[in-house]
Design an enzyme around this catalytic site. Structure first.
Site, PDB file in Angstrom:
ATOM      1  CE1 TYR A 140      -0.827   3.288  -5.866  1.00 54.89           C
ATOM      2  CE2 TYR A 140      -0.141   1.615  -7.417  1.00 54.89           C
ATOM      3  CZ  TYR A 140      -0.030   2.895  -6.908  1.00 54.89           C
ATOM      4  OH  TYR A 140       0.861   3.777  -7.466  1.00 54.89           O
ATOM      5  CE  LYS A 191      10.787   8.424   2.055  1.00 54.41           C
ATOM      6  NZ  LYS A 191      11.841   9.475   2.063  1.00 54.41           N
ATOM      7  CG  ASP A 224      14.000   9.709  -0.557  1.00 55.52           C
ATOM      8  OD1 ASP A 224      14.431   8.604  -0.199  1.00 55.52           O
ATOM      9  OD2 ASP A 224      14.043  10.720   0.187  1.00 55.52           O
ATOM     10  CG  ASP A 248       2.668   2.933 -10.485  1.00 52.19           C
ATOM     11  OD1 ASP A 248       3.030   2.875 -11.676  1.00 52.19           O
ATOM     12  OD2 ASP A 248       1.528   3.278 -10.134  1.00 52.19           O
ATOM     13  CG  ASP A 252       5.920   4.372 -15.357  1.00 45.70           C
ATOM     14  OD1 ASP A 252       5.947   3.210 -15.806  1.00 45.70           O
ATOM     15  OD2 ASP A 252       4.877   5.053 -15.285  1.00 45.70           O
TER      16      ASP A 252
END
Ligand code: NAD
Length: 368
Positions: A140, A191, A224, A248, A252
């Site tokens: 970001y 990852k 994942d 992020d 959530d």
């Protein structure tokens, strides 16, 4: 010793839910605690009054405070405010100037609400996990970034995922330290199979663990797979530490395991100063200003109240008091109190004020 709190209620339902937190603070002061409160406008209300979403005076108070309790900002009234003056800019400035690099999102399932989860009750019953998300680095913020037009007229967009050893160590350290106060387990999600930043993340977390936190159980998990495990068997986790982007999404996902947005607290922490031991911190419900219900007296104050419990736990090491608040919330839910957002058949629908009063009454009862 007194504790200095800055309240930034903000817009919409922000002031409504923070008012219930103030009642809680007054309750604790009545029991001999010493919380000193200051208040400042923030967001749209600050823009209306001062032409800026956060004044320099408010920033100074935030920097001086032991902890900041934030409500929510934003709303349609300020949709056409200049970009740098929009209400949300206040929160970004606070995060930046206070150096809040660690975002803590617990996913705690109160027994009374286990049937409201989209997952089977036995999967979420008793759930208590904590996601620690890196908040100020990664894709970001990484450079280069931007959209360019290629010679053939098509366009190309670039974002850069970038992490340094220092950034990885400081967020991992927060996760390990928090795990020691919980069930002593950290899962680090990245990852490394396809991203070099993931590889560095895994190696550096492993190094820090070996050097300083051997007593904490560490596992590595691909982000994942972590997303899958969160809906398959979330109770296998205690603390999950991850980067800004994966955090992020995963935070959530974890939050939604437990139901309503009106129930979910969060904390953002900065560096601990070596000299004073002080750690900058901001606590806020994860919900926004909910303009659709603002002023109606129906907002669920429990996310804000549970954010204050996090403040007791993490800023002031008041574990007993934090447990007390969480127990009081659990009890009123067991007793059937529900605001509209968490209403279930056969339960008692109450407004914000009554919910706040019920928490205080439960605290009185528990401590009688
Ligand atoms: P929101 O969280 O404000 O509301 C989403 C839905 O959840 C609405 O239907 C709302 O009524 C409901 N809801 C939220 N909190 C509730 C509570 N405590 N009790 C009962 N119901 C609740 O998100 P949104 O509608 O996308 O955004 C509204 C405004 O809030 C926007 O201006 C947005 O930018 C801002 N926002 C601010 C923050 C923040 O201050 N940290 C976070 C998210 C959104």
């Amino acid at each position: 010793m007194s504790h200095r709190l800055l309240l930034l209620p903000g817009d919409g339902i922000g002031p409504e839910v923070i008012a219930k937190v103030e009642r809680l603070i007054a309750w604790f002061n009545g029991k001999g605690m010493r919380f000193e409160i200051e208040r400042e406008l923030v967001g749209g209300t600050a823009y209306d009054a001062h032409g800026t979403p956060v004044t320099e005076a408010a920033m100074k108070k935030a920097l001086d405070a032991d902890a900041v309790l934030f409500g929510a900002v934003g709303g349609p009234k300020w949709a056409s405010a200049p970009y740098d003056k929009r209400p949300e800019a206040a929160l970004l400035r606070l995060r930046k100037d206070l150096g809040l690099f660690a975002n803590l999102r617990p996913a705690l399932c109160f027994d009374a609400l286990k049937d409201s989860s989209a997952l089977k009750p036995e999967i979420v019953s008793g759930l208590d996990i904590l996601i620690v998300r890196e908040l100020t680095g990664g894709v970001y913020f990484g450079e280069p970034r931007g959209i360019t037009t290629l010679p053939d007229g098509t366009r190309r967009a670039v974002d850069t995922q970038v992490y340094t050893t220092g950034e990885i160590h400081r967020i991992a350290r927060v996760a390990f330290e928090l795990a020691r106060k919980r069930r002593n387990k950290v899962a680090s999600a990245e990852k490394h199979n396809v991203m070099t930043s993931g590889l560095l993340w895994k190696e550096e977390v492993t190094k820090l663990h070996a050097a300083e936190f051997k007593d904490v159980e560490l596992t590595h998990i691909l982000a994942d797979n972590c997303a899958m495990q969160l809906v398959r068997n979330p109770k296998q986790f205690d603390v999950i530490v991850t980067d800004n982007l994966f955090g992020d999404v995963l935070s959530d996902e974890a939050a939604m395991l437990t139901g309503s947005i009106g129930m979910l607290p969060s904390a953002s922490l900065g560096n601990r100063e070596a000299k004073t031991g002080k750690q900058r911190a901001l606590y806020e419900p994860i919900h926004g200003s909910a303009p659709d219900i603002a002023g109606k007296g129906v907002a669920n104050p429990l996310a804000a109240i549970l954010s204050f419990a996090m403040c007791l736990r993490y800023s002031f090491a008041m574990t007993r008091e934090a447990d007390l608040v969480e127990r009081a919330v659990g009890q009123i839910l067991d007793n059937g109190y529900r605001t509209r957002d968490i209403m279930q058949a056969g339960k008692r629908e109450v407004g914000s004020h009554e919910m706040g009063s019920a928490v205080i009454a439960a605290l009185d009862k528990i401590t009688a």
